[in-house]
Write an enzyme that holds these catalytic residues in place. Structure first.
Site, PDB file in Angstrom:
ATOM      1  N   GLY A  32       0.821  -1.358  -0.064  1.00  0.00           N
ATOM      2  CA  GLY A  32       0.004  -0.230  -0.039  1.00  0.00           C
ATOM      3  C   GLY A  32       0.694   1.123   0.231  1.00  0.00           C
ATOM      4  N   LEU A  33       0.236   2.350  -0.226  1.00  0.00           N
ATOM      5  CA  LEU A  33       1.003   3.716  -0.250  1.00  0.00           C
ATOM      6  C   LEU A  33       1.676   4.035   0.956  1.00  0.00           C
ATOM      7  CD1 LEU A  33      -1.811   5.814  -1.884  1.00  0.00           C
ATOM      8  CD2 LEU A  33       0.207   5.193  -2.811  1.00  0.00           C
ATOM      9  N   SER A  34       2.414   4.729   1.033  1.00  0.00           N
ATOM     10  CA  SER A  34       3.280   5.627   2.153  1.00  0.00           C
ATOM     11  C   SER A  34       2.122   6.058   3.045  1.00  0.00           C
ATOM     12  CB  SER A  34       4.351   6.350   2.038  1.00  0.00           C
ATOM     13  OG  SER A  34       4.681   6.777   3.296  1.00  0.00           O
ATOM     14  N   SER A  36      -0.497   4.301   4.346  1.00  0.00           N
ATOM     15  CA  SER A  36      -1.628   3.432   4.432  1.00  0.00           C
ATOM     16  C   SER A  36      -2.014   2.997   5.607  1.00  0.00           C
ATOM     17  CB  SER A  36      -1.664   2.682   3.083  1.00  0.00           C
ATOM     18  OG  SER A  36      -0.681   1.894   3.202  1.00  0.00           O
ATOM     19  N   GLY A  37      -0.985   2.563   6.365  1.00  0.00           N
ATOM     20  CA  GLY A  37      -0.975   1.684   7.668  1.00  0.00           C
ATOM     21  C   GLY A  37      -0.388   0.435   7.546  1.00  0.00           C
ATOM     22  N   LYS A  38       0.495   0.222   6.609  1.00  0.00           N
ATOM     23  CA  LYS A  38       1.196  -1.289   6.660  1.00  0.00           C
ATOM     24  C   LYS A  38       2.035  -1.463   7.935  1.00  0.00           C
ATOM     25  CE  LYS A  38       3.610   0.284   3.207  1.00  0.00           C
ATOM     26  NZ  LYS A  38       3.172   1.393   3.047  1.00  0.00           N
ATOM     27  N   SER A  39       2.801  -0.569   8.410  1.00  0.00           N
ATOM     28  CA  SER A  39       3.630  -0.949   9.561  1.00  0.00           C
ATOM     29  C   SER A  39       2.861  -0.934  10.838  1.00  0.00           C
ATOM     30  CB  SER A  39       4.702   0.301   9.778  1.00  0.00           C
ATOM     31  OG  SER A  39       5.270   0.343   8.568  1.00  0.00           O
ATOM     32  N   SER A 106       5.967  -1.938  -2.075  1.00  0.00           N
ATOM     33  CA  SER A 106       6.189  -2.865  -3.115  1.00  0.00           C
ATOM     34  C   SER A 106       4.994  -2.463  -4.393  1.00  0.00           C
ATOM     35  CB  SER A 106       5.725  -4.353  -2.697  1.00  0.00           C
ATOM     36  OG  SER A 106       4.706  -4.445  -1.755  1.00  0.00           O
TER      37      SER A 106
HETATM   38  N1  LIG Z   1      10.645   8.264  -3.108  1.00  0.00           N
HETATM   39  C1  LIG Z   1      10.100   7.462  -2.278  1.00  0.00           C
HETATM   40  N2  LIG Z   1       8.774   6.832  -2.436  1.00  0.00           N
HETATM   41  C2  LIG Z   1       8.378   5.944  -1.504  1.00  0.00           C
HETATM   42  N3  LIG Z   1       8.497   6.201   0.071  1.00  0.00           N
HETATM   43  C3  LIG Z   1       9.671   6.666   0.127  1.00  0.00           C
HETATM   44  C4  LIG Z   1      10.415   7.551  -0.890  1.00  0.00           C
HETATM   45  N4  LIG Z   1      11.622   7.913  -0.313  1.00  0.00           N
HETATM   46  C5  LIG Z   1      11.408   7.464   0.999  1.00  0.00           C
HETATM   47  N5  LIG Z   1      10.516   6.743   1.218  1.00  0.00           N
HETATM   48  C6  LIG Z   1      10.250   5.910   2.644  1.00  0.00           C
HETATM   49  O1  LIG Z   1      10.683   4.761   2.161  1.00  0.00           O
HETATM   50  C7  LIG Z   1       9.491   4.024   2.455  1.00  0.00           C
HETATM   51  C8  LIG Z   1       9.221   2.851   1.307  1.00  0.00           C
HETATM   52  O2  LIG Z   1      10.272   2.197   1.119  1.00  0.00           O
HETATM   53  P1  LIG Z   1       9.901   0.531   0.556  1.00  0.00           P
HETATM   54  O3  LIG Z   1      11.230  -0.007   0.691  1.00  0.00           O
HETATM   55  O4  LIG Z   1       8.901   0.026   1.284  1.00  0.00           O
HETATM   56  O5  LIG Z   1       9.612   1.050  -0.971  1.00  0.00           O
HETATM   57  S1  LIG Z   1       9.505   0.122  -2.040  1.00  0.00           S
HETATM   58  O6  LIG Z   1       8.831  -1.106  -1.674  1.00  0.00           O
HETATM   59  O7  LIG Z   1      10.872  -0.263  -2.567  1.00  0.00           O
HETATM   60  O8  LIG Z   1       8.842   0.838  -3.120  1.00  0.00           O
HETATM   61  C9  LIG Z   1       8.361   4.862   2.833  1.00  0.00           C
HETATM   62  O9  LIG Z   1       7.853   4.277   4.171  1.00  0.00           O
HETATM   63  P2  LIG Z   1       6.411   3.905   4.474  1.00  0.00           P
HETATM   64  O10 LIG Z   1       5.680   5.036   4.648  1.00  0.00           O
HETATM   65  O11 LIG Z   1       6.435   2.826   5.719  1.00  0.00           O
HETATM   66  O12 LIG Z   1       5.558   3.252   3.387  1.00  0.00           O
HETATM   67  C10 LIG Z   1       8.820   6.124   3.246  1.00  0.00           C
HETATM   68  O13 LIG Z   1       8.746   6.399   4.340  1.00  0.00           O
HETATM   69  N1  LIG Z   2      -7.561   1.154  10.152  1.00  0.00           N
HETATM   70  C1  LIG Z   2      -6.303   1.661  10.307  1.00  0.00           C
HETATM   71  N2  LIG Z   2      -5.063   0.994   9.793  1.00  0.00           N
HETATM   72  C2  LIG Z   2      -3.702   1.415   9.939  1.00  0.00           C
HETATM   73  N3  LIG Z   2      -3.548   2.426  10.272  1.00  0.00           N
HETATM   74  C3  LIG Z   2      -4.451   3.564  10.587  1.00  0.00           C
HETATM   75  C4  LIG Z   2      -5.790   2.861  10.494  1.00  0.00           C
HETATM   76  N4  LIG Z   2      -6.546   4.194  10.818  1.00  0.00           N
HETATM   77  C5  LIG Z   2      -5.869   5.016  10.885  1.00  0.00           C
HETATM   78  N5  LIG Z   2      -4.198   4.739  11.070  1.00  0.00           N
HETATM   79  C6  LIG Z   2      -3.099   5.502  11.089  1.00  0.00           C
HETATM   80  O1  LIG Z   2      -2.585   5.862   9.959  1.00  0.00           O
HETATM   81  C7  LIG Z   2      -1.301   6.028   9.881  1.00  0.00           C
HETATM   82  C8  LIG Z   2      -0.494   4.873   9.135  1.00  0.00           C
HETATM   83  O2  LIG Z   2       1.008   4.878   9.155  1.00  0.00           O
HETATM   84  P1  LIG Z   2       1.778   3.890   9.001  1.00  0.00           P
HETATM   85  O3  LIG Z   2       1.391   2.458   9.750  1.00  0.00           O
HETATM   86  O4  LIG Z   2       3.426   4.256   9.464  1.00  0.00           O
HETATM   87  O5  LIG Z   2       1.756   3.704   7.407  1.00  0.00           O
HETATM   88  P2  LIG Z   2       2.850   2.695   6.498  1.00  0.00           P
HETATM   89  O6  LIG Z   2       3.476   1.926   7.045  1.00  0.00           O
HETATM   90  O7  LIG Z   2       2.033   2.271   5.387  1.00  0.00           O
HETATM   91  O8  LIG Z   2       3.549   4.049   5.924  1.00  0.00           O
HETATM   92  C9  LIG Z   2      -0.733   5.631  11.306  1.00  0.00           C
HETATM   93  O9  LIG Z   2      -0.790   6.894  11.947  1.00  0.00           O
HETATM   94  C10 LIG Z   2      -2.393   4.884  11.990  1.00  0.00           C
HETATM   95  O10 LIG Z   2      -2.475   5.085  13.243  1.00  0.00           O
END
Ligand SMILES: Nc1ncnc2c1ncn2[C@@H]1O[C@H](COP(=O)(O)OS(=O)(=O)O)[C@@H](OP(=O)(O)O)[C@H]1O
Ligand SMILES: Nc1ncnc2c1ncn2[C@@H]1O[C@H](COP(=O)(O)OP(=O)(O)O)[C@@H](O)[C@H]1O
Length: 200
Positions: A32-34, A36-39, A106
């Site tokens: 899912g998008l950055s 979105s809630g993956k972690s 991903s």
């Molecule tokens: N250009 C760009 N695009 C997307 N994300 C970025 C970028 N630069 C840094 N970040 C940070 O890196 C996290 C994504 O890394 P990933 O290894 O999950 O990305 S990928 O699967 O290779 O596309 C992502 O973390 P999450 O927010 O947890 O998804 C971002 O915090």
């Molecule tokens: N239903 C939900 N599932 C997951 N995260 C949620 C939900 N509702 C709200 N959130 C909030 O959305 C944010 C997601 O952040 P994060 O887990 O770091 O996303 P990602 O790992 O995809 O970048 C957190 O602040 C979390 O508390």
């Protein structure tokens, strides 16, 4: 394949490790998008599984992009390589009897399919954490969307780099429509059948 590399058959196999752990091993692949809630979801689900006595491990940016993949950028080519390496690591961990929770954007279908094909049927569970870009951007957990909009980060997923949503995910969480607790409950109920030891 190099014909001079001949795998050794070890006495202790994955099925033995499953018997010891009393559960099967597989990959829970969050995509899912950055923001979105993956972690968050992977963390919450791992805590539940840990309480149940399961062997688990989370793979995410903290332990991958700062180590194994610290040489990789966010270009399309490097993202592919990132997922390929993570897939291979996850496969080893499944063989080790561990439930792997992976939390990477991903963004490409082909790469996610590649990981699915690395393991046996039933050992890859694709979880689409579905959340509209506007909501992720509003959350902006790490302030990266603002930076991307200002042009300080290039190739940012959803802004100037694509995300290909899964067409038929095993599980879908709509993280902007359901509460965190409901999302974790939905996930937990959906993966319970995967835990049961099979006739190996
Ligand atoms: N250009 C760009 N695009 C997307 N994300 C970025 C970028 N630069 C840094 N970040 C940070 O890196 C996290 C994504 O890394 P990933 O290894 O999950 O990305 S990928 O699967 O290779 O596309 C992502 O973390 P999450 O927010 O947890 O998804 C971002 O915090
Ligand atoms: N239903 C939900 N599932 C997951 N995260 C949620 C939900 N509702 C709200 N959130 C909030 O959305 C944010 C997601 O952040 P994060 O887990 O770091 O996303 P990602 O790992 O995809 O970048 C957190 O602040 C979390 O508390």
């Amino acid at each position: 394949m190099n014909p001079n590399i001949i795998p050794h058959q070890h006495a202790i196999q994955k099925a033995d490790r499953h018997r010891l752990a009393e559960h099967r091993s597989f990959i829970l692949w969050f995509t899912g998008l950055s923001g979105s809630g993956k972690s968050t979801l992977a963390n919450r689900l791992e805590q539940k599984l840990y309480k149940d006595g399961c062997r688990t491990y989370i793979l995410d940016g903290d332990n991958i992009r700062t180590g194994l993949c610290k040489d990789l950028t966010f270009s399309e080519e490097d993202r592919k390589e990132n997922i390929r390496r993570i897939g291979e690591v996850a496969k080893l961990m499944v063989d080790a009897g561990v439930i792997v929770l992976s939390a990477f954007i991903s963004p490409f279908r082909e790469d996610r399919q590649l990981v699915r094909d690395l393991v046996n049927k039933g050992e890859f569970v694709e979880i689409f954490v579905n959340c509209p870009l506007e909501v992720c951007e509003q959350r902006d957990v790490k302030g990266l969307y603002q930076k991307a909009r200002r042009g300080e980060i290039r190739n940012f997923t959803g802004i100037d780099s694509p995300f290909e949503p899964p067409l038929s995910p095993d599980i879908e969480i709509r993280s902007n429509e359901q509460s965190l607790d409901d999302s974790v409950d939905q996930l937990y109920r959906a993966i319970l059948p995967f835990l049961k030891p099979s006739a190996e």
